[in-house]
Every structure is written in structure tokens, then in C-alpha cells.
Scaffold this motif. Structure first.
Motif, PDB file in Angstrom:
ATOM      1  N   TYR A  28      -1.516  19.066  45.785  1.00 20.38           N
ATOM      2  CA  TYR A  28      -1.903  17.742  45.320  1.00 20.38           C
ATOM      3  C   TYR A  28      -0.650  16.894  45.117  1.00 20.38           C
ATOM      4  O   TYR A  28       0.439  17.419  44.915  1.00 20.38           O
ATOM      5  CB  TYR A  28      -2.657  17.844  43.991  1.00 20.38           C
ATOM      6  N   MET A  30       0.725  13.214  43.070  1.00 18.17           N
ATOM      7  CA  MET A  30       0.448  12.073  42.203  1.00 18.17           C
ATOM      8  C   MET A  30       1.752  11.346  41.939  1.00 18.17           C
ATOM      9  O   MET A  30       2.825  11.946  42.010  1.00 18.17           O
ATOM     10  CB  MET A  30      -0.235  12.500  40.896  1.00 18.17           C
ATOM     11  N   THR A  36       3.623   5.754  43.254  1.00 15.54           N
ATOM     12  CA  THR A  36       2.279   5.472  43.749  1.00 15.54           C
ATOM     13  C   THR A  36       2.332   5.093  45.221  1.00 15.54           C
ATOM     14  O   THR A  36       1.524   5.556  46.022  1.00 15.54           O
ATOM     15  CB  THR A  36       1.630   4.344  42.922  1.00 15.54           C
ATOM     16  N   THR A  39       2.982   8.242  47.014  1.00 10.32           N
ATOM     17  CA  THR A  39       1.753   9.043  47.033  1.00 10.32           C
ATOM     18  C   THR A  39       0.798   8.541  48.099  1.00 10.32           C
ATOM     19  O   THR A  39       0.264   9.321  48.893  1.00 10.32           O
ATOM     20  CB  THR A  39       1.080   9.007  45.641  1.00 10.32           C
ATOM     21  N   GLY A  53      -5.039  13.449  45.743  1.00  8.42           N
ATOM     22  CA  GLY A  53      -3.949  12.585  45.313  1.00  8.42           C
ATOM     23  C   GLY A  53      -4.374  11.743  44.124  1.00  8.42           C
ATOM     24  O   GLY A  53      -5.565  11.574  43.868  1.00  8.42           O
ATOM     25  N   ALA A  54      -3.366  11.233  43.422  1.00  6.59           N
ATOM     26  CA  ALA A  54      -3.628  10.347  42.281  1.00  6.59           C
ATOM     27  C   ALA A  54      -2.569   9.260  42.213  1.00  6.59           C
ATOM     28  O   ALA A  54      -1.548   9.414  41.564  1.00  6.59           O
ATOM     29  CB  ALA A  54      -3.664  11.138  40.972  1.00  6.59           C
ATOM     30  N   MET A  56      -1.069   6.080  40.669  1.00  7.55           N
ATOM     31  CA  MET A  56      -1.203   5.533  39.321  1.00  7.55           C
ATOM     32  C   MET A  56      -0.364   4.274  39.168  1.00  7.55           C
ATOM     33  O   MET A  56       0.862   4.347  39.166  1.00  7.55           O
ATOM     34  CB  MET A  56      -0.740   6.560  38.290  1.00  7.55           C
ATOM     35  N   THR A 141       0.969   4.532  32.824  1.00  5.64           N
ATOM     36  CA  THR A 141      -0.104   5.515  32.869  1.00  5.64           C
ATOM     37  C   THR A 141      -0.742   5.645  31.492  1.00  5.64           C
ATOM     38  O   THR A 141      -0.099   5.405  30.475  1.00  5.64           O
ATOM     39  CB  THR A 141       0.439   6.877  33.379  1.00  5.64           C
ATOM     40  N   THR A 172      -7.411  13.514  35.840  1.00  2.00           N
ATOM     41  CA  THR A 172      -7.118  13.718  37.265  1.00  2.00           C
ATOM     42  C   THR A 172      -7.322  15.178  37.638  1.00  2.00           C
ATOM     43  O   THR A 172      -7.970  15.488  38.648  1.00  2.00           O
ATOM     44  CB  THR A 172      -5.678  13.270  37.585  1.00  2.00           C
ATOM     45  N   TRP A 176     -10.013  16.688  40.311  1.00  2.49           N
ATOM     46  CA  TRP A 176      -9.649  17.571  41.423  1.00  2.49           C
ATOM     47  C   TRP A 176     -10.360  18.913  41.352  1.00  2.49           C
ATOM     48  O   TRP A 176     -10.414  19.642  42.336  1.00  2.49           O
ATOM     49  CB  TRP A 176      -8.147  17.806  41.450  1.00  2.49           C
TER      50      TRP A 176
END
Length: 187
Positions: A28, A30, A36, A39, A53-54, A56, A141, A172, A176
Motif C-alpha cells: 500500500y 499513502m 499525495t 502517491t 493507496g491513500a 491525503m 491530516t 485508512t 484497506w
């Protein structure tokens, strides 16, 4: 840049070769702010590498491409943040690419938290691409001070972690599906 994408992919490859027990279906990514953008670029330039993915509070990727349709992506958008203004369109693009339908709109991710809304594209009833919008929060965040399972992430003096009564890293990981593991990972 492509060099940054290649560098991160190289790090992942090194980790996989040194630790063959790493499940390639459980990688994964993030990132926050410029992370971001990175990502998003990793998700669209290396779509088969990431299970999720995340992004932010930051920009999309200027390169064309789409993440893997099976990737679980949770976007954290802060509505008062100049740097993440394109995340709603990234959400729509990723959601449409997933083959899902936008079946969740304007839900609250966590009741009692500061202003937040949750939208998601689902595939077979499971959220595949989601977006949490934090109304009024600045560039950063979300965190939630405390010791409960769904709390944490707030460090004294942090410039980019805002007490929003919502721990973004926890939600998150939950999105996932990696909180349901039977055993702690080997370190």
C-alpha cells in the motif's frame, strides 16, 4: 517526477528481494502534501504494484493513467486546502475506473467527529474508492488524540496533523481491510 516514482519502486523491489515473505498483494502507499502527488503518480504509473493507496491533502498526478481497478483507494480531501482542490475529480476518475457505482454519498465516517463526509464507489457491495472530505480543515491530516483503538496520530507541536476527532491512518487501514489480520506482522 518519473525519477521519484522509479526510486520508490526501487525501494519496494529491494524490500521484496530482502524479505521474500512480503505478500505482493499487500503493498500500500499513502502520502501527505507533495507525498499525495507522489502517491497518485505511483497509483497511475505502477497500477499493478499497489493493493491500495491513500492520498491525503495534496494534488493529483499530472501524468495520465489509472490505478488498478481492484486497488482500494481512500482519498482524504480537506475542503479549505488550496493544494487538494483537484482531489474530488481524482476521486470521480478513480471511482469510474474501478467499475463501481457511487452508492455511498454524504455519509459520516465517524459520528461525533468534526465536520466530515464520506462518499464511495462500491463494487459488489464493497467500497473500492472512497473519499473523506474534511470541511474547514487546513492542509494536513486528521488525527484524534487518545488511546482508544480508533484514536492517535496527534503529536504535540505537529504542523500538519489536526485534531479532527478522526484518526485518518486508522480509518485508512480499516478501509484497506488490514486491521482484521490474525497475527502481528513480523518486523
Amino acid at each position: 517526477s518519473q525519477a521519484e516514482v522509479d526510486q520508490v519502486v526501487g525501494y519496494i523491489s529491494q524490500m521484496q528481494s530482502r524479505h521474500p515473505q512480503i505478500d505482493p498483494q499487500q503493498i500500500y502507499v499513502m502520502g501527505l502534501s507533495a507525498g499525495t502527488g507522489l502517491t497518485n503518480c505511483l497509483l497511475v504509473k505502477k497500477p499493478g504494484l499497489f493493493a491500495g493507496g491513500a492520498p491525503m491533502s495534496g494534488p493529483g498526478c499530472t501524468s495520465s493513467g489509472s490505478p488498478s481497478p481492484s486497488a482500494k483507494i481512500l482519498i482524504w480531501h480537506t475542503s479549505s486546502d488550496y493544494y487538494s482542490t483537484d482531489l474530488p475529480s481524482v476521486f470521480s476518475s478513480y471511482g469510474q475506473n474501478s467499475g463501481g457505482s457511487k452508492t455511498i454519498s454524504n455519509q459520516t465516517l465517524k459520528s461525533g467527529a468534526k465536520s466530515n463526509s464520506y462518499d464511495a464507489y462500491t463494487v459488489n457491495g464493497e467500497a473500492r474508492v472512497g473519499m473523506v472530505t474534511l470541511a474547514g480543515m487546513g492542509h494536513g491530516t486528521a488525527c484524534d488524540p487518545g488511546t482508544a483503538e480508533d484514536q492517535g496520530g496527534c503529536l504535540p507541536g505537529s504542523s500538519f496533523a489536526f485534531d479532527w476527532d478522526l484518526h485518518s491512518a486508522y480509518y485508512t487501514a480499516k478501509f484497506w481491510g488490514i486491521l482484521q489480520r490474525d497475527a502481528d506482522p513480523e518486523v
